[in-house]
Design a protein around this motif. Structure first.
Motif, PDB file in Angstrom:
ATOM      1  N   SER A 180      10.376  -1.557  -6.971  1.00 45.60           N
ATOM      2  CA  SER A 180      10.825  -1.843  -5.579  1.00 45.60           C
ATOM      3  C   SER A 180       9.430  -1.915  -4.838  1.00 45.60           C
ATOM      4  O   SER A 180       9.169  -2.758  -4.102  1.00 45.60           O
ATOM      5  CB  SER A 180      11.670  -0.900  -4.854  1.00 45.60           C
ATOM      6  N   PHE A 181       8.433  -1.065  -5.000  1.00 47.45           N
ATOM      7  CA  PHE A 181       7.239  -1.186  -4.357  1.00 47.45           C
ATOM      8  C   PHE A 181       6.240  -2.320  -4.894  1.00 47.45           C
ATOM      9  O   PHE A 181       5.539  -2.981  -4.135  1.00 47.45           O
ATOM     10  CB  PHE A 181       6.212   0.046  -4.888  1.00 47.45           C
ATOM     11  N   ALA A 193       4.738  -8.097  -3.346  1.00 45.40           N
ATOM     12  CA  ALA A 193       4.770  -9.394  -3.475  1.00 45.40           C
ATOM     13  C   ALA A 193       5.508  -9.986  -2.118  1.00 45.40           C
ATOM     14  O   ALA A 193       4.764 -11.256  -1.702  1.00 45.40           O
ATOM     15  CB  ALA A 193       5.599 -10.119  -4.650  1.00 45.40           C
ATOM     16  N   TRP A 194       6.365  -9.257  -1.608  1.00 47.32           N
ATOM     17  CA  TRP A 194       6.678  -9.867  -0.344  1.00 47.32           C
ATOM     18  C   TRP A 194       5.921  -9.729   0.810  1.00 47.32           C
ATOM     19  O   TRP A 194       5.742 -10.565   1.798  1.00 47.32           O
ATOM     20  CB  TRP A 194       8.196  -9.074   0.021  1.00 47.32           C
ATOM     21  N   MET A 195       4.720  -8.993   0.807  1.00 47.44           N
ATOM     22  CA  MET A 195       3.830  -8.600   1.807  1.00 47.44           C
ATOM     23  C   MET A 195       2.976 -10.109   1.903  1.00 47.44           C
ATOM     24  O   MET A 195       2.261 -10.271   2.862  1.00 47.44           O
ATOM     25  CB  MET A 195       3.041  -7.691   1.502  1.00 47.44           C
ATOM     26  N   LEU A 196       3.100 -10.649   0.720  1.00 51.90           N
ATOM     27  CA  LEU A 196       2.041 -12.109   0.896  1.00 51.90           C
ATOM     28  C   LEU A 196       2.664 -13.016   1.362  1.00 51.90           C
ATOM     29  O   LEU A 196       1.966 -14.213   1.599  1.00 51.90           O
ATOM     30  CB  LEU A 196       1.857 -12.723  -0.646  1.00 51.90           C
ATOM     31  N   ILE A 197       4.074 -13.081   1.958  1.00 48.39           N
ATOM     32  CA  ILE A 197       4.664 -13.840   2.560  1.00 48.39           C
ATOM     33  C   ILE A 197       4.647 -13.691   4.074  1.00 48.39           C
ATOM     34  O   ILE A 197       5.305 -12.757   4.477  1.00 48.39           O
ATOM     35  CB  ILE A 197       6.069 -14.227   2.065  1.00 48.39           C
ATOM     36  N   PRO A 198       3.774 -14.382   4.875  1.00 45.84           N
ATOM     37  CA  PRO A 198       3.779 -14.047   6.420  1.00 45.84           C
ATOM     38  C   PRO A 198       5.210 -14.480   7.088  1.00 45.84           C
ATOM     39  O   PRO A 198       5.791 -15.214   6.872  1.00 45.84           O
ATOM     40  CB  PRO A 198       2.800 -15.157   6.915  1.00 45.84           C
ATOM     41  N   ASP A 199       5.569 -13.742   8.092  1.00 39.85           N
ATOM     42  CA  ASP A 199       6.556 -13.610   9.009  1.00 39.85           C
ATOM     43  C   ASP A 199       6.240 -14.664  10.133  1.00 39.85           C
ATOM     44  O   ASP A 199       5.117 -15.036  10.708  1.00 39.85           O
ATOM     45  CB  ASP A 199       6.868 -12.493   9.594  1.00 39.85           C
ATOM     46  N   MET A 243      -5.413 -13.100   8.641  1.00 36.56           N
ATOM     47  CA  MET A 243      -3.988 -12.518   8.226  1.00 36.56           C
ATOM     48  C   MET A 243      -4.061 -12.600   6.686  1.00 36.56           C
ATOM     49  O   MET A 243      -3.293 -11.914   6.050  1.00 36.56           O
ATOM     50  CB  MET A 243      -2.995 -13.770   8.805  1.00 36.56           C
ATOM     51  N   ALA A 244      -4.783 -13.667   5.872  1.00 40.45           N
ATOM     52  CA  ALA A 244      -4.428 -13.727   4.569  1.00 40.45           C
ATOM     53  C   ALA A 244      -5.033 -12.276   3.991  1.00 40.45           C
ATOM     54  O   ALA A 244      -4.481 -11.755   3.140  1.00 40.45           O
ATOM     55  CB  ALA A 244      -5.177 -15.068   3.944  1.00 40.45           C
ATOM     56  N   TRP A 245      -6.162 -11.822   4.437  1.00 39.45           N
ATOM     57  CA  TRP A 245      -6.804 -10.856   4.023  1.00 39.45           C
ATOM     58  C   TRP A 245      -5.923  -9.657   4.403  1.00 39.45           C
ATOM     59  O   TRP A 245      -5.732  -8.502   3.465  1.00 39.45           O
ATOM     60  CB  TRP A 245      -8.394 -10.509   4.421  1.00 39.45           C
ATOM     61  N   ILE A 246      -5.420  -9.595   5.455  1.00 41.10           N
ATOM     62  CA  ILE A 246      -4.752  -8.308   5.975  1.00 41.10           C
ATOM     63  C   ILE A 246      -3.333  -8.156   4.917  1.00 41.10           C
ATOM     64  O   ILE A 246      -2.959  -7.303   4.429  1.00 41.10           O
ATOM     65  CB  ILE A 246      -4.169  -8.511   7.501  1.00 41.10           C
ATOM     66  N   HIS A 247      -2.691  -9.406   4.816  1.00 42.58           N
ATOM     67  CA  HIS A 247      -1.621  -9.312   3.785  1.00 42.58           C
ATOM     68  C   HIS A 247      -1.882  -9.204   2.333  1.00 42.58           C
ATOM     69  O   HIS A 247      -1.269  -8.367   1.888  1.00 42.58           O
ATOM     70  CB  HIS A 247      -0.835 -10.849   3.833  1.00 42.58           C
ATOM     71  N   ARG A 248      -3.087  -9.506   1.857  1.00 39.42           N
ATOM     72  CA  ARG A 248      -3.529  -8.995   0.636  1.00 39.42           C
ATOM     73  C   ARG A 248      -3.785  -7.620   0.662  1.00 39.42           C
ATOM     74  O   ARG A 248      -3.424  -6.892  -0.706  1.00 39.42           O
ATOM     75  CB  ARG A 248      -4.799  -9.956   0.294  1.00 39.42           C
ATOM     76  N   GLY A 249      -4.408  -7.044   1.575  1.00 38.54           N
ATOM     77  CA  GLY A 249      -4.758  -5.631   1.436  1.00 38.54           C
ATOM     78  C   GLY A 249      -3.279  -4.973   1.544  1.00 38.54           C
ATOM     79  O   GLY A 249      -3.031  -3.893   0.990  1.00 38.54           O
ATOM     80  N   SER A 250      -2.584  -5.225   2.389  1.00 39.36           N
ATOM     81  CA  SER A 250      -1.052  -4.614   2.373  1.00 39.36           C
ATOM     82  C   SER A 250      -0.328  -4.790   1.327  1.00 39.36           C
ATOM     83  O   SER A 250       0.306  -3.889   0.566  1.00 39.36           O
ATOM     84  CB  SER A 250      -0.164  -5.470   3.393  1.00 39.36           C
ATOM     85  N   ALA A 251      -0.337  -5.904   0.464  1.00 41.84           N
ATOM     86  CA  ALA A 251       0.216  -6.031  -0.917  1.00 41.84           C
ATOM     87  C   ALA A 251      -0.314  -5.152  -1.856  1.00 41.84           C
ATOM     88  O   ALA A 251       0.506  -4.637  -2.883  1.00 41.84           O
ATOM     89  CB  ALA A 251       0.349  -7.475  -1.280  1.00 41.84           C
ATOM     90  N   ALA A 252      -1.747  -5.298  -1.737  1.00 40.51           N
ATOM     91  CA  ALA A 252      -2.579  -4.236  -2.602  1.00 40.51           C
ATOM     92  C   ALA A 252      -2.013  -2.693  -2.465  1.00 40.51           C
ATOM     93  O   ALA A 252      -1.919  -1.780  -3.551  1.00 40.51           O
ATOM     94  CB  ALA A 252      -4.024  -4.414  -2.417  1.00 40.51           C
ATOM     95  N   LEU A 253      -1.953  -2.257  -1.139  1.00 38.90           N
ATOM     96  CA  LEU A 253      -1.307  -0.764  -1.025  1.00 38.90           C
ATOM     97  C   LEU A 253      -0.147  -0.764  -1.655  1.00 38.90           C
ATOM     98  O   LEU A 253       0.069   0.321  -2.401  1.00 38.90           O
ATOM     99  CB  LEU A 253      -1.349  -0.844   0.627  1.00 38.90           C
ATOM    100  N   ALA A 269       1.132  -2.278  -4.086  1.00 39.56           N
ATOM    101  CA  ALA A 269       1.023  -2.305  -5.490  1.00 39.56           C
ATOM    102  C   ALA A 269       0.684  -1.120  -6.172  1.00 39.56           C
ATOM    103  O   ALA A 269       1.122  -0.538  -7.192  1.00 39.56           O
ATOM    104  CB  ALA A 269       0.200  -3.468  -5.983  1.00 39.56           C
ATOM    105  N   ALA A 270      -0.292  -0.452  -5.385  1.00 38.37           N
ATOM    106  CA  ALA A 270      -0.703   0.958  -5.704  1.00 38.37           C
ATOM    107  C   ALA A 270       0.439   1.874  -5.570  1.00 38.37           C
ATOM    108  O   ALA A 270       0.451   2.889  -6.658  1.00 38.37           O
ATOM    109  CB  ALA A 270      -1.999   0.955  -4.800  1.00 38.37           C
TER     110      ALA A 270
END
Length: 185
Positions: free
Chosen positions: A75-76, A81-87, A163-173, A175-176
């Motif tokens: 689920s995490f 992956a969902w974090m990479l899709i902007p709202d 935003m792209a970097w923010i979403h990637r950072g969030s996705a990395a978090l 994923a961790a």
């Protein structure tokens, strides 16, 4: 304290560019009552995230053992992956605006959070940590850290942020979180 810190960080980062942050911007430009809007965000977030954390804590008790760990880790990772899709949110007039800034903010925020990334994150964090109140506190602080500056600025545009970097950072978090959950015993 780990639950509080992790929950605050995860939601604060996940909320950047989220539809509720865009909603906060719209409400701020519509009403020009930052304190009242912030109180509406606080009330809606507390209620919504308390329900989500309660559900997550219940899931955490129900899904124990290796199966639960694998499901939570998956689920995490799905959340990453969902974090990479902007709202996106449409800036349309709401009939709720006639009830004033607090009621409009409370209802719109509460509804926008249902099934939102940060609500799902709250469920997952509460399932992971055996500290429901710390998760609720952390996710609420994270929501406020991300939304209050937008409300106070009122004219800040999310498209000026990377935003792209923010979403990637969030996705990395997330994923961790997934990998730590998967490999923790």
């Amino acid at each position: 304290m780990e639950a509080l810190f992790s929950s605050t960080l995860a939601v604060a980062i996940a909320e950047i560019g989220d539809k509720t942050q865009l909603l906060a911007f719209i409400l701020a430009t519509r009403f020009h009552k930052p304190l009242v809007i912030c109180l509406g965000i606080l009330a809606a977030t507390l209620l919504n995230h308390a329900a989500a954390a309660y559900f997550g804590a219940w899931l955490g008790e129900w899904l124990n053992g290796d199966l639960g760990r694998y499901l939570l880790a998956g689920s995490f990772l799905a959340m990453a992956a969902w974090m990479l899709i902007p709202d996106k949110v449409e800036a349309e007039e709401s009939p709720l605006y006639r009830f004033g800034p607090f009621v409009a903010t409370f209802i719109l925020f509460f509804l926008a959070e249902i099934g939102d990334k940060t609500q799902i994150a709250t469920v997952l964090l509460a399932a992971k940590y055996d500290a429901m109140w710390m998760v609720i506190t952390g996710t609420t602080i994270g929501m406020l850290l991300a939304n209050v500056p937008v409300v106070l600025a009122g004219k800040l545009s999310a498209d000026k942020l990377p935003m792209a970097w923010i979403h990637r950072g969030s996705a990395a978090l997330f994923a961790a979180f997934g990998l730590v959950t998967l490999f923790s015993v």
